[in-house]
Design an enzyme around this catalytic site. Structure first.
Site, PDB file in Angstrom:
ATOM      1  N   LEU A 276     -14.587   6.352  -4.953  1.00  0.00           N
ATOM      2  CA  LEU A 276     -13.275   5.995  -4.736  1.00  0.00           C
ATOM      3  C   LEU A 276     -12.820   4.672  -5.516  1.00  0.00           C
ATOM      4  O   LEU A 276     -13.761   3.648  -5.413  1.00  0.00           O
ATOM      5  CB  LEU A 276     -13.319   5.816  -3.395  1.00  0.00           C
ATOM      6  CG  LEU A 276     -11.878   5.336  -2.737  1.00  0.00           C
ATOM      7  CD1 LEU A 276     -10.935   6.405  -2.974  1.00  0.00           C
ATOM      8  CD2 LEU A 276     -12.022   4.967  -1.142  1.00  0.00           C
TER       9      LEU A 276
ATOM     10  N   HIS B 183      -7.904  11.968  -2.257  1.00  0.00           N
ATOM     11  CA  HIS B 183      -7.332  10.432  -2.868  1.00  0.00           C
ATOM     12  C   HIS B 183      -7.007  10.588  -4.238  1.00  0.00           C
ATOM     13  O   HIS B 183      -7.876  11.156  -5.141  1.00  0.00           O
ATOM     14  CB  HIS B 183      -8.610   9.633  -2.457  1.00  0.00           C
ATOM     15  CG  HIS B 183      -8.217   8.246  -2.636  1.00  0.00           C
ATOM     16  ND1 HIS B 183      -7.652   7.399  -3.645  1.00  0.00           N
ATOM     17  CD2 HIS B 183      -7.761   7.067  -1.753  1.00  0.00           C
ATOM     18  CE1 HIS B 183      -7.286   6.555  -3.679  1.00  0.00           C
ATOM     19  NE2 HIS B 183      -7.435   6.127  -2.521  1.00  0.00           N
TER      20      HIS B 183
ATOM     21  N   PHE C 200       1.047  -1.310   0.072  1.00  0.00           N
ATOM     22  CA  PHE C 200       0.052  -0.015   0.038  1.00  0.00           C
ATOM     23  C   PHE C 200       0.976   1.216   0.084  1.00  0.00           C
ATOM     24  O   PHE C 200       1.966   1.036   0.463  1.00  0.00           O
ATOM     25  CB  PHE C 200      -1.030   0.064   1.378  1.00  0.00           C
ATOM     26  CG  PHE C 200      -2.216   0.104   0.801  1.00  0.00           C
ATOM     27  CD1 PHE C 200      -3.163  -0.994   0.352  1.00  0.00           C
ATOM     28  CD2 PHE C 200      -3.019   1.449   0.821  1.00  0.00           C
ATOM     29  CE1 PHE C 200      -4.343  -0.774   0.093  1.00  0.00           C
ATOM     30  CE2 PHE C 200      -4.520   1.425   0.558  1.00  0.00           C
ATOM     31  CZ  PHE C 200      -4.960   0.529   0.112  1.00  0.00           C
TER      32      PHE C 200
ATOM     33  N   ARG D 289      -0.555   9.400  -1.064  1.00  0.00           N
ATOM     34  CA  ARG D 289      -1.487  10.023  -1.663  1.00  0.00           C
ATOM     35  C   ARG D 289      -1.355  11.556  -2.023  1.00  0.00           C
ATOM     36  O   ARG D 289      -1.856  11.933  -2.914  1.00  0.00           O
ATOM     37  CB  ARG D 289      -2.764   9.844  -0.804  1.00  0.00           C
ATOM     38  CG  ARG D 289      -3.114   8.527  -0.874  1.00  0.00           C
ATOM     39  CD  ARG D 289      -4.413   8.050   0.143  1.00  0.00           C
ATOM     40  NE  ARG D 289      -4.759   6.978   0.258  1.00  0.00           N
ATOM     41  CZ  ARG D 289      -5.709   6.255   0.743  1.00  0.00           C
ATOM     42  NH1 ARG D 289      -6.373   7.095   1.819  1.00  0.00           N
ATOM     43  NH2 ARG D 289      -5.895   5.160   0.764  1.00  0.00           N
TER      44      ARG D 289
ATOM     45  N   ARG E  17      -2.516  11.516   5.453  1.00  0.00           N
ATOM     46  CA  ARG E  17      -2.598  10.037   6.136  1.00  0.00           C
ATOM     47  C   ARG E  17      -2.218   9.048   5.194  1.00  0.00           C
ATOM     48  O   ARG E  17      -2.434   9.115   3.817  1.00  0.00           O
ATOM     49  CB  ARG E  17      -4.231   9.991   6.317  1.00  0.00           C
ATOM     50  CG  ARG E  17      -4.417   8.549   6.763  1.00  0.00           C
ATOM     51  CD  ARG E  17      -5.931   8.302   7.208  1.00  0.00           C
ATOM     52  NE  ARG E  17      -6.886   8.251   6.282  1.00  0.00           N
ATOM     53  CZ  ARG E  17      -7.007   7.585   5.362  1.00  0.00           C
ATOM     54  NH1 ARG E  17      -6.261   6.329   5.234  1.00  0.00           N
ATOM     55  NH2 ARG E  17      -8.009   7.604   4.548  1.00  0.00           N
TER      56      ARG E  17
ATOM     57  N   HIS F 267     -11.400  13.215   0.030  1.00  0.00           N
ATOM     58  CA  HIS F 267     -11.307  11.984   0.653  1.00  0.00           C
ATOM     59  C   HIS F 267     -11.529  11.905   2.376  1.00  0.00           C
ATOM     60  O   HIS F 267     -12.228  11.277   2.820  1.00  0.00           O
ATOM     61  CB  HIS F 267     -10.192  10.984   0.360  1.00  0.00           C
ATOM     62  CG  HIS F 267     -10.310   9.506   0.843  1.00  0.00           C
ATOM     63  ND1 HIS F 267     -11.413   8.987   0.444  1.00  0.00           N
ATOM     64  CD2 HIS F 267      -9.493   8.820   1.365  1.00  0.00           C
ATOM     65  CE1 HIS F 267     -11.164   7.673   0.797  1.00  0.00           C
ATOM     66  NE2 HIS F 267      -9.825   7.694   1.432  1.00  0.00           N
TER      67      HIS F 267
ATOM     68  N   GLN G 276      -7.136  15.505   2.917  1.00  0.00           N
ATOM     69  CA  GLN G 276      -6.639  14.500   1.817  1.00  0.00           C
ATOM     70  C   GLN G 276      -7.285  14.356   0.616  1.00  0.00           C
ATOM     71  O   GLN G 276      -8.633  14.165   0.928  1.00  0.00           O
ATOM     72  CB  GLN G 276      -6.474  13.136   2.523  1.00  0.00           C
ATOM     73  CG  GLN G 276      -5.899  12.264   1.321  1.00  0.00           C
ATOM     74  CD  GLN G 276      -5.366  11.100   2.198  1.00  0.00           C
ATOM     75  OE1 GLN G 276      -6.135   9.996   2.194  1.00  0.00           O
ATOM     76  NE2 GLN G 276      -4.079  10.894   2.358  1.00  0.00           N
TER      77      GLN G 276
ATOM     78  N   GLU H 253      -6.413   2.533  -3.609  1.00  0.00           N
ATOM     79  CA  GLU H 253      -5.283   2.497  -3.729  1.00  0.00           C
ATOM     80  C   GLU H 253      -4.668   0.992  -3.949  1.00  0.00           C
ATOM     81  O   GLU H 253      -3.608   0.586  -4.400  1.00  0.00           O
ATOM     82  CB  GLU H 253      -4.249   3.025  -2.494  1.00  0.00           C
ATOM     83  CG  GLU H 253      -3.034   3.314  -2.706  1.00  0.00           C
ATOM     84  CD  GLU H 253      -2.737   4.100  -1.407  1.00  0.00           C
ATOM     85  OE1 GLU H 253      -3.243   5.251  -1.157  1.00  0.00           O
ATOM     86  OE2 GLU H 253      -1.672   3.868  -0.660  1.00  0.00           O
TER      87      GLU H 253
END
Lengths: 251, 579
Positions: free
Chosen positions: B251, B241, B119, B285, B393, B352, B239, B254
């Protein structure tokens, strides 16, 4: 009754995108004002990417703020907006307007007490869900780390873990409509999810609950539930697997 | 006048997503607990999370929680409170194992252990290479966490009040004393007296137009706290995304890149090689989102308007896509009519996650200033800022955050309620909520909720998104103030008591306007670029002046004062952030 309102240009279409006029016929019910349900038709200009939920949001936002429905995630994972769209149970956020005719009929899901417009009382649905013990049952010492489960064992109940409890299946079931006591497909799907989980030790007690006269045997294999499931779960097959487990007492 | 009903509990929890239900499992095992949620619990937005929850289980390769902590601190561009990150990454392992024991159906390794995948920003040995740390259930990990927690709440007999909108917090003698809620079904007002209150109401992504967030994410918990004169921390850090479905914001996890997906521009170039040479598409991100926006700005965007980039999965085996990414590939088919087996998917950044929120310490206690807590008041999850995410994050750390700090909040609240006496609840605590409801129902104004909300979302997308400048933020601030003036005359057409969602949307819009203003004012004052906050007029990180948290306070007259709070550093010194 037809209401038409112009959508302010600034609100949605920033580029000149072609819209298509759609008539949205909604079964309304506002008991504080009118004891009987009635039909109301709105005209909306739909964008090519619009889903039926967008039409409802547009009507609520720009034509009639009192139109009442549930919605949250708007992409088919929270399960809030199950409704009957042109006669079949769907999530409004997963039906593309471009796939629909120029007139779209929207009604609340059937078989649960009607509260207001497209909102029904979900409590009986969740009551049935809770009654099948929808949680992992284990006895003895838990493992120090994780339970070991083979990929094949994990695969056995993969399909039924997808359930979002939207009630589209249960409220499409003719048996559920006529028999207020039947658990309905969603509860059985969630029982399946645990019965076929190799970690679970509650199979006997759960099967006993489902063996009840209002349990799996009421299913008439109409396949409405499978057709209605927005998550593509093979609901009828899951019910059949539970029936088989009951017959042979073996999973 | 609405009817007013009264209840009394030891602990009330506001919100029934992951953090709220994780807290409820702890609290209800110890003291009398009620959970108030404006939805049904299984509708909460935790269920939309996809890719996984990181924990250094080391099931598939070497890993340890210290590496996870380092990644979290670096990923947050050093604005992370390092004590909190240590707690989270250390407790991550038990948090995942607890969920598995509760029944969560994780994907498995061939040996039958919890499987793990790569990730963004999660690396081996302080940045050497991507590491397999994310524990997952296909691409519906959040769904499975939400379901598993709800299932265990059913098992434990947790008491829920569904479709109850908490609209005010009761504070008495400086302590938490309960909450005031509006019942959607009846229009009744309920006063819940409690020794402790846990806020777990989630984020406020609906200030933006293009967002992965649910319609219900209107920042109610933050808004309530704000109006009580309590501070909000780091609200400028939002954030974006990288991979929202272009034009829709839905969404795409990821995990698509964790499984090998590649971002390409219009000419098919794997452009992330230029921006993050080591980990490329798996950079954090903020970096990926900015890189994508930059490709589009420099004319290398794809599509007829050159306004998006492409997520390419076509080289992945179909079996891998079906087994690991079934939901997001279906989103692409359903909503854009794109077949990910054979065609790249149009994507663009989508709002996001709020890194900021209600300031808390590692016991999930809410802070009233830089050092002192509000006794009896707790917060966990996206509503809170503890701060484990700093200015950006890392993917999967939100599902971790809700489990670790939800659990901590539930335990701390119950322990406090076990020894504390009840703060006296003064008569008429509901009067403000009653007055707000009455005023809106009697409103004869002509400004539609949808129009004001849409105008807010447009200015936020235009002026406070991935790229910001003093000028754009000033514009956003002016727009918000003008919209707040219009909001005074907001129209509510439904005058009924039953299921009046028109009324609630008007109230939620009030929270959105307040929070957008705090975001923009914090962003204007932060003359640097760090993590999710990028100022084109101040493109570098400025540790001398801004290595500190923003603390925003609302004054009596509605104006905003900014203060700052030091970052907790334990073992990591700020370094340049390269991937």
């Amino acid at each position: 009754m037809t209401a038409v309102a112009e959508r302010p240009a600034e609100t949605r279409a920033e580029a000149p995108i072609e819209t298509r006029p759609v008539r949205v016929k909604i079964r309304r019910y506002v008991p504080e004002l009118n004891p009987e349900p009635y039909w109301q038709t709105f005209e909306v200009h739909a964008l090519p990417t619009d889903r039926v939920l967008n039409l409802l949001l547009d009507i609520k936002g720009y034509q009639d703020g009192s139109l009442t429905f549930r919605r949250s995630c708007a992409h088919g994972v929270c399960g809030s907006d199950a409704m009957r769209i042109n006669g079949v149970n769907r999530l409004a956020c997963k039906v593309l307007v471009k796939d629909m005719p120029d007139e779209i009929t929207i009604e609340p899901i059937k078989g649960l007490p009607l509260e207001k417009d497209l909102v029904v009382d979900m409590e009986p649905f969740f009551e049935a869900y809770r009654s099948i013990k929808p949680f992992l049952i284990t006895y003895g010492q838990p493992p120090t780390r994780e339970h070991i489960q083979s990929q094949a064992d994990r695969e056995r109940f993969d399909d039924t873990t997808k359930c979002i409890l939207c009630a589209a299946c249960t409220t499409s079931c003719p048996v559920y409509w006529t028999d207020g006591q039947y658990f309905g497909p969603a509860a059985i799907v969630n029982a399946h999810r645990f019965i076929f989980d190799s970690r679970d030790e509650g199979t006997e007690e759960r099967l006993e609950i489902l063996n009840d006269r209002e349990g799996v045997w009421r299913c008439r294999t109409t396949f409405n539930c499978t057709e209605a499931c927005p998550r593509g779960i093979e609901v009828t097959q899951a019910i059949a697997e539970v029936k088989k487990a009951l017959l042979y007492r073996r999973v | 006048m609405p009817a007013v009903k009264r209840h009394s509990y030891d602990v009330i929890i506001v919100g029934a997503g992951g953090a709220g239900m994780r807290a409820a499992l702890e609290s209800s095992a110890r003291v009398r607990t009620a959970v108030l949620t404006k939805l049904y619990p299984t509708r909460s937005h935790t269920g939309a999370a996809q890719g996984g929850m990181c924990a250094a289980l080391a099931n598939v390769e070497e890993d340890n929680w210290e590496w996870h902590t380092f990644d979290t601190v670096k990923g947050g561009d050093y604005l992370v409170d390092q004590d909190a990150a240590e707690v989270m990454c250390k407790e991550a392992i038990d948090a995942v194992l607890d969920l598995e024991k509760m029944g969560l159906p994780f994907n498995r390794t061939p040996e039958g252990r919890i499987d793990q995948r790569r990730f963004g920003g999660h690396t081996r040995n302080h940045g050497e290479a991507a590491v397999r740390r994310s524990c997952f259930a296909a691409d519906r990990t959040g769904h499975m966490i939400l379901q598993t927690l709800y299932q265990n709440c059913v098992k434990q007999g947790v008491e829920f009040f569904n479709e109850f909108y908490v609209l005010d917090l009761v504070l008495s003698e400086g302590r938490a004393a309960g909450a005031v809620a509006y019942e959607l079904a009846s229009g009744d007002i309920h006063v819940f007296e409690a020794k402790a209150v846990v806020l777990a109401t989630g984020g406020f992504g609906k200030v933006f137009k293009t967002t992965s967030n649910a319609h219900t994410l209107t920042g109610d918990g933050m808004g309530i706290v704000w109006r009580k004169g309590l501070p909000l921390e780091d609200m400028e850090f939002f954030q974006f995304h990288p991979t929202g479905l272009a034009g829709l914001g839905i969404l795409l996890s990821e995990a698509a890149r964790g499984e090998g997906g590649i971002l390409r521009n219009a000419v098919g170039e794997r452009f992330m090689e230029r921006y993050a040479p080591t980990i490329k598409d798996l950079a954090p991100r903020d970096i990926v989102a900015r890189s994508m926006a930059n490709e589009v700005r420099e004319g290398r965007g794809a599509g007829p308007n050159k306004d998006y980039v492409l997520l390419d999965l076509t080289h992945l085996p179909r079996e891998q896509i079906d087994a690991k990414l079934p939901d997001i590939t279906e989103f692409a088919r359903t909503y854009l009519g794109v077949e990910p087996y054979t065609e790249p998917v149009p994507v663009y950044p989508t709002a996001h996650y709020a890194m900021g929120g209600v300031p808390t310490n590692i016991r999930a206690e809410v802070l009233r200033n830089n050092t002192d807590v509000v006794p009896g008041l707790y917060a966990a999850g996206e509503v809170a800022c503890v701060s484990v995410h700093g200015s950006n994050r890392l993917g999967t750390n939100s599902l971790l955050d809700i489990n670790v700090f939800g659990r901590r909040g539930g335990i701390a609240a119950a322990e406090y309620a076990g020894v504390a006496t009840k703060a006296p609840v003064p008569p008429g605590v509901e009067s403000q909520v009653v007055a707000t409801v009455q005023r809106l129902l009697e409103s004869t104004g002509g400004d539609r909720v949808a129009e004001i909300r849409s105008a807010l979302q447009n200015t936020m997308d235009m002026n406070a998104q991935v790229y910001r400048t003093e000028e754009s933020l000033k514009q956003a601030e002016e727009d918000i103030l003008a919209l707040k003036a219009r909001y005074v005359n907001v129209a509510v057409t439904d005058k009924g008591k039953r299921f009046n969602s028109d009324l609630l949307e008007a109230i939620e819009l009030g929270f959105l306007l307040d929070l957008a203003e705090v975001l923009v004012i914090g962003a204007r004052a932060r003359n640097e670029s760090r993590g999710g906050h990028f100022r084109e007029d101040h493109p570098n990180r400025d540790d001398t002046n801004f290595m500190r948290h923003t603390m925003a306070y609302r004054n009596e007259d509605g104006s905003i004062t900014l203060d700052y709070k030091p970052v907790v550093q334990t073992r990591y010194q700020p370094m340049e952030r390269k991937y």
